[in-house]
Design an enzyme around this catalytic site. Sequence first.
Site, PDB file in Angstrom:
ATOM      1  N   CYS A  17      44.574  49.560  42.865  1.00 20.19           N
ATOM      2  CA  CYS A  17      45.351  50.777  42.648  1.00 20.19           C
ATOM      3  C   CYS A  17      44.674  51.627  41.576  1.00 20.19           C
ATOM      4  O   CYS A  17      44.032  51.101  40.668  1.00 20.19           O
ATOM      5  CB  CYS A  17      46.783  50.534  42.202  1.00 20.19           C
ATOM      6  SG  CYS A  17      47.719  49.497  43.325  1.00 20.19           S
ATOM      7  N   ARG A  72      39.705  52.083  44.679  1.00 14.87           N
ATOM      8  CA  ARG A  72      40.527  50.997  44.138  1.00 14.87           C
ATOM      9  C   ARG A  72      41.701  50.641  45.053  1.00 14.87           C
ATOM     10  O   ARG A  72      42.415  49.672  44.813  1.00 14.87           O
ATOM     11  CB  ARG A  72      41.086  51.398  42.774  1.00 14.87           C
ATOM     12  CG  ARG A  72      40.019  51.749  41.763  1.00 14.87           C
ATOM     13  CD  ARG A  72      40.656  52.216  40.464  1.00 14.87           C
ATOM     14  NE  ARG A  72      41.339  51.125  39.827  1.00 14.87           N
ATOM     15  CZ  ARG A  72      40.794  50.273  38.978  1.00 14.87           C
ATOM     16  NH1 ARG A  72      39.527  50.406  38.649  1.00 14.87           N
ATOM     17  NH2 ARG A  72      41.482  49.301  38.452  1.00 14.87           N
ATOM     18  N   TRP A  92      46.883  50.030  46.532  1.00 15.98           N
ATOM     19  CA  TRP A  92      46.463  48.895  47.362  1.00 15.98           C
ATOM     20  C   TRP A  92      47.637  47.938  47.341  1.00 15.98           C
ATOM     21  O   TRP A  92      47.972  47.369  46.306  1.00 15.98           O
ATOM     22  CB  TRP A  92      45.214  48.246  46.768  1.00 15.98           C
ATOM     23  CG  TRP A  92      44.660  47.165  47.636  1.00 15.98           C
ATOM     24  CD1 TRP A  92      43.834  47.329  48.716  1.00 15.98           C
ATOM     25  CD2 TRP A  92      44.882  45.760  47.507  1.00 15.98           C
ATOM     26  NE1 TRP A  92      43.538  46.100  49.260  1.00 15.98           N
ATOM     27  CE2 TRP A  92      44.163  45.112  48.551  1.00 15.98           C
ATOM     28  CE3 TRP A  92      45.614  44.961  46.638  1.00 15.98           C
ATOM     29  CZ2 TRP A  92      44.152  43.738  48.728  1.00 15.98           C
ATOM     30  CZ3 TRP A  92      45.605  43.578  46.804  1.00 15.98           C
ATOM     31  CH2 TRP A  92      44.875  42.989  47.842  1.00 15.98           C
ATOM     32  N   ASN A  98      49.369  49.792  38.073  1.00 12.73           N
ATOM     33  CA  ASN A  98      48.278  49.020  38.668  1.00 12.73           C
ATOM     34  C   ASN A  98      48.414  47.603  38.132  1.00 12.73           C
ATOM     35  O   ASN A  98      48.503  47.413  36.925  1.00 12.73           O
ATOM     36  CB  ASN A  98      46.938  49.654  38.244  1.00 12.73           C
ATOM     37  CG  ASN A  98      45.752  48.743  38.492  1.00 12.73           C
ATOM     38  OD1 ASN A  98      45.794  47.884  39.368  1.00 12.73           O
ATOM     39  ND2 ASN A  98      44.714  48.925  37.706  1.00 12.73           N
ATOM     40  N   GLY A  99      48.436  46.609  39.027  1.00  9.39           N
ATOM     41  CA  GLY A  99      48.551  45.222  38.572  1.00  9.39           C
ATOM     42  C   GLY A  99      49.637  44.499  39.345  1.00  9.39           C
ATOM     43  O   GLY A  99      50.086  44.975  40.393  1.00  9.39           O
ATOM     44  N   GLU A 156      25.683  36.434  52.194  1.00  6.67           N
ATOM     45  CA  GLU A 156      25.926  37.827  51.823  1.00  6.67           C
ATOM     46  C   GLU A 156      25.865  38.724  53.075  1.00  6.67           C
ATOM     47  O   GLU A 156      26.677  39.639  53.233  1.00  6.67           O
ATOM     48  CB  GLU A 156      24.902  38.248  50.753  1.00  6.67           C
ATOM     49  CG  GLU A 156      24.947  39.693  50.317  1.00  6.67           C
ATOM     50  CD  GLU A 156      26.286  40.143  49.752  1.00  6.67           C
ATOM     51  OE1 GLU A 156      27.178  39.325  49.525  1.00  6.67           O
ATOM     52  OE2 GLU A 156      26.439  41.368  49.576  1.00  6.67           O
ATOM     53  N   LYS A 197      28.901  41.049  54.455  1.00  5.29           N
ATOM     54  CA  LYS A 197      28.769  42.493  54.674  1.00  5.29           C
ATOM     55  C   LYS A 197      29.228  42.854  56.080  1.00  5.29           C
ATOM     56  O   LYS A 197      29.966  43.809  56.275  1.00  5.29           O
ATOM     57  CB  LYS A 197      27.314  42.972  54.509  1.00  5.29           C
ATOM     58  CG  LYS A 197      26.754  43.019  53.122  1.00  5.29           C
ATOM     59  CD  LYS A 197      27.325  44.094  52.229  1.00  5.29           C
ATOM     60  CE  LYS A 197      28.505  43.579  51.453  1.00  5.29           C
ATOM     61  NZ  LYS A 197      28.262  42.994  50.179  1.00  5.29           N
ATOM     62  N   GLU A 257      33.116  42.466  56.524  1.00  6.24           N
ATOM     63  CA  GLU A 257      34.031  43.340  55.778  1.00  6.24           C
ATOM     64  C   GLU A 257      33.989  44.779  56.253  1.00  6.24           C
ATOM     65  O   GLU A 257      34.995  45.475  56.165  1.00  6.24           O
ATOM     66  CB  GLU A 257      33.831  43.240  54.265  1.00  6.24           C
ATOM     67  CG  GLU A 257      32.599  43.892  53.708  1.00  6.24           C
ATOM     68  CD  GLU A 257      32.474  43.710  52.207  1.00  6.24           C
ATOM     69  OE1 GLU A 257      33.463  43.856  51.498  1.00  6.24           O
ATOM     70  OE2 GLU A 257      31.358  43.418  51.745  1.00  6.24           O
ATOM     71  N   HIS A 286      25.218  20.001  62.864  1.00  2.00           N
ATOM     72  CA  HIS A 286      26.349  19.191  62.413  1.00  2.00           C
ATOM     73  C   HIS A 286      27.677  19.833  62.818  1.00  2.00           C
ATOM     74  O   HIS A 286      28.709  19.506  62.252  1.00  2.00           O
ATOM     75  CB  HIS A 286      26.278  18.982  60.902  1.00  2.00           C
ATOM     76  CG  HIS A 286      25.042  18.257  60.483  1.00  2.00           C
ATOM     77  ND1 HIS A 286      24.868  16.911  60.716  1.00  2.00           N
ATOM     78  CD2 HIS A 286      23.903  18.695  59.901  1.00  2.00           C
ATOM     79  CE1 HIS A 286      23.674  16.546  60.278  1.00  2.00           C
ATOM     80  NE2 HIS A 286      23.066  17.620  59.782  1.00  2.00           N
ATOM     81  N   LYS A 289      37.988  48.203  45.975  1.00  2.00           N
ATOM     82  CA  LYS A 289      36.741  47.935  45.262  1.00  2.00           C
ATOM     83  C   LYS A 289      36.926  46.994  44.071  1.00  2.00           C
ATOM     84  O   LYS A 289      36.231  46.004  43.955  1.00  2.00           O
ATOM     85  CB  LYS A 289      36.150  49.270  44.812  1.00  2.00           C
ATOM     86  CG  LYS A 289      34.813  49.151  44.132  1.00  2.00           C
ATOM     87  CD  LYS A 289      33.719  48.920  45.132  1.00  2.00           C
ATOM     88  CE  LYS A 289      32.380  48.711  44.472  1.00  2.00           C
ATOM     89  NZ  LYS A 289      31.469  47.997  45.373  1.00  2.00           N
TER      90      LYS A 289
HETATM   91  C1  F6R Z   1      31.907  42.497  48.860  1.00  3.37           C
HETATM   92  C2  F6R Z   1      32.434  42.824  47.549  1.00  3.37           C
HETATM   93  C3  F6R Z   1      33.326  41.845  46.874  1.00  3.37           C
HETATM   94  C4  F6R Z   1      33.028  41.810  45.369  1.00  3.37           C
HETATM   95  C5  F6R Z   1      34.053  40.914  44.664  1.00  3.37           C
HETATM   96  C6  F6R Z   1      33.747  40.776  43.190  1.00  3.37           C
HETATM   97  O1  F6R Z   1      31.076  43.493  49.337  1.00  3.37           O
HETATM   98  O2  F6R Z   1      32.179  43.870  47.031  1.00  3.37           O
HETATM   99  O3  F6R Z   1      33.212  40.581  47.437  1.00  3.37           O
HETATM  100  O4  F6R Z   1      31.737  41.341  45.173  1.00  3.37           O
HETATM  101  O5  F6R Z   1      35.323  41.461  44.821  1.00  3.37           O
HETATM  102  O6  F6R Z   1      33.747  42.006  42.554  1.00  3.37           O
HETATM  103  P1  F6R Z   1      33.034  42.207  41.161  1.00  3.37           P
HETATM  104  O7  F6R Z   1      31.584  42.040  41.360  1.00  3.37           O
HETATM  105  O8  F6R Z   1      33.402  43.606  40.744  1.00  3.37           O
HETATM  106  O9  F6R Z   1      33.602  41.168  40.243  1.00  3.37           O
END
Ligand code: F6R
Length: 615
Positions: free
Chosen positions: A2, A27, A73, A100-101, A488, A492, A495, A511, A610
Site C-alpha cells: 500500500c 506498492r 494492496w 499501510n501495514g 530466478e 520471473k 510472476e 528423481h 513491489k
Molecule cells: C520477484 C520479486 C520479489 C522480491 C521479494 C523481496 O521479482 O521482486 O520476489 O525479490 O519480494 O523483495 P526485496 O528484495 O525488496 O526484499
Amino acid sequence: MCGIVGAIAEKNIVPVLLDGLFCLEYRGYDSAGLVITNNGLQRLRTAGRVAELEKKVVEQKTNGFAGIAHTRWATHGEPSERNAHPHLSSAESKIAVVHNGIIENHEIMRKRLQVEGFRFDSDTDTEVIAHLIAFNLRKSDGLLRAVSLAISELQGAYAIAVMEENHPERIIVARNGAPLLLGLGEQGNYAASDASALLKTTRSMIYLEDGDIAELYKDRYAIFECRNGDLSQEIKRPVHHSDLTSDAIDMGPYAHFMQKEIFEQPSAVANTLEMVLNAQAILPGLFGSAAERIFSQTKGLLILACGTSYHAGLVARYWLETIAGLPCTVEIASEYRYRNPIADAHTLVVGISQSGETADTLAAMSYAKALGHLHSLAICNVAESALIRQTDLRFLTRAGPEIGVASTKAFTTQLASLLLLTIVLAKMRNKLSSEKETAVIAALRHLPAALQSTLQIEPEVQEWAQRFSEKRHALFLGRGVHYPIAMEGALKLKEISYIHAEAYASGELKHGPLALVDREMPVVAIAPNDQLLSKLKSNLQEVHARGGELYVFADADTQIEESNQLHVIRLAEHAGILSPILHTLPLQLLAYHVALVKGTDVDKPRNLAKAVTVE
Ligand code: F6R
C-alpha cells in the site's frame, strides 16, 4: 504494501496526491482513494487503478488544500471500493484514515468497538484504526493525543495518515514497522511512503523512525516520540536532501519499466561497481568503516532474504564456499524467523533486499541478532531504508529506483555486490592471490560491456516467446551456481506471464519431474561451459529422449547444436565466475516477451506488489 500520500498547502493539493499515488502504485494497485477537506471531508474511492480515481477527480472537479490518499494492496477484505481507503469514523468529529501495514489484533478491537456502538462499513483492519481514534477523541484533548492513545493499542505494523473534519488545518501521521517520510515544501508540508512520491514537489525529506508521530500544518510541522500512549517533547529528526531525479522514475522510450530496467543493467552494474572499476584492489572499507574488524572475526555467513533477493543469496553461497572457503547458509527470511536455529556469534548475518523494507527480512535480521549473531551486513538498493539503518555494515547497490514489480536490475547488482563481498573475505583469509584479484577486477571492468552484448539476443528470445505463450507450464534447469539462476528464471516467468514454472537442479530431473516431460512442457536449460557441462548435456539427453522440447541458453563454446525439439540461443564465451550474472538476462527477456505476447500487465502483475512490507 500500500502507498500513502498526505499533503497540506496553500494551493490545491489534489495533483500532488494523484502524482504521488501514481508513483506509489508499485506498492499496491487494487483500489485507490483520497479524502480532501473542502467544506468538510470529501471522499472519493475506486476499485482498480489510480487512473480510475483520477477520472473521478476530473469528473467531480475535486480540489482542496489538505488531503490524504492511498493505493491499496488488499490484505483484509477483497479489493473493492467498499474496502478502499480512506476509512471514516463519524463520531462527534469525522475522522479519515489511510494505512499501510497489518493490524494483528484488529478482530478483538473490532468487537470492542462494536460494543461501544461503532458501525463497520468495510472488512479492513484499517477501519478499526479510524474508529479507535474517534473513540479516543471523546476522552482526550485533541487529535494528536487521540492518535497516540489509539496506536498504543495497535499490534502489528503500520504507517498511517489521519485527518479530522473539525480541524482541517492539520494532518497527523505515525509509523511503526512500515515506511513513512515527511516532505518539507516552501508552501506546504507532505507525507508519503517513499521519496519518489514527492519528488515533483520537494526534495527535503525527513525519514520518520518507528514510534514517531508527527503533525503537519501548511507552514510548520512537529515530530514526537510516542511510547505506550505517552508523547515526548517535540523532537528533531535530520532533514535529508533526496538525490533521486524524477527522470529515474520516468519510463523514457521504453514500453514498460521492466523493459527499461532490464536494459539499464549494464549501467546499474557499472554504477554499483564504480568504486572498484578503477581500483587496483577490492577493499573491506566498501562495506563500512568497521568492515575490516568484523570480517577478520567472520567464520561463516548466514544470508537472509526473500524472493529474487533470496536467489541472489543462493548464488553467493557457491562463491563464498568456493572462492573464500567460508561456510554459508542461505535462508528464506519468513522461514528462518519462525525456526529455532542455532546461532553463532561470529557468523555474519547478511540481509539482501532491494527495498530494504521487506517485513520478513527485517524481522529475520532482528531475530538473528536476538539469537546471538554479533554482526550484520545489508546489501540493499534504498539508502534510507529500514534494513540499511539496522545493520552494522552496509553496501548500497546502485541500481536506481526499480519500479517494475518483477525484480531485474536489483538482482544483477546484488550479485555484483555479493561477488565483491566474496573477494574481500577471500583476500582476508588468504584464499585469493593478488594475480587472481587483478583478474577479477579486469572481469568486473568488462562486465557492463558483456551485459550489453548479452542483451543483443533479444530478437531471438522474442521468437521463442511466441511459442512459449501457448504453454501452461514450463521447467527450468540449471546446475551448480546456475541452479539459482534457473530458479530466478522460473520466478520471473510465473510472476509476470502467469505460466506455471518450476526450477530444478538438473541432476534432480530423473528423481521425479521427468515424469512431467512431454511436448506441452517446454524445458528451459542454462548451459554454461563450466565443469558441469557434460553432466548437464546428459540431463538434456534425458529430456530429448522422452520427446521433451528443449530451449537452451548455451555459451558459444558448449557445442550444443540445434536439432529437432532442441532450440539453442548462444551467449558469449564462458564468463567464468561472472557467468550467473550474464545468464540471468536471457531469462528476464524471455519472461518479459512471453508476458507481452500474453498481454498481461508486465509492470503490475496481478495480486503482487513491489515492497512487501507485511508478513
Ligand atoms: C520477484 C520479486 C520479489 C522480491 C521479494 C523481496 O521479482 O521482486 O520476489 O525479490 O519480494 O523483495 P526485496 O528484495 O525488496 O526484499
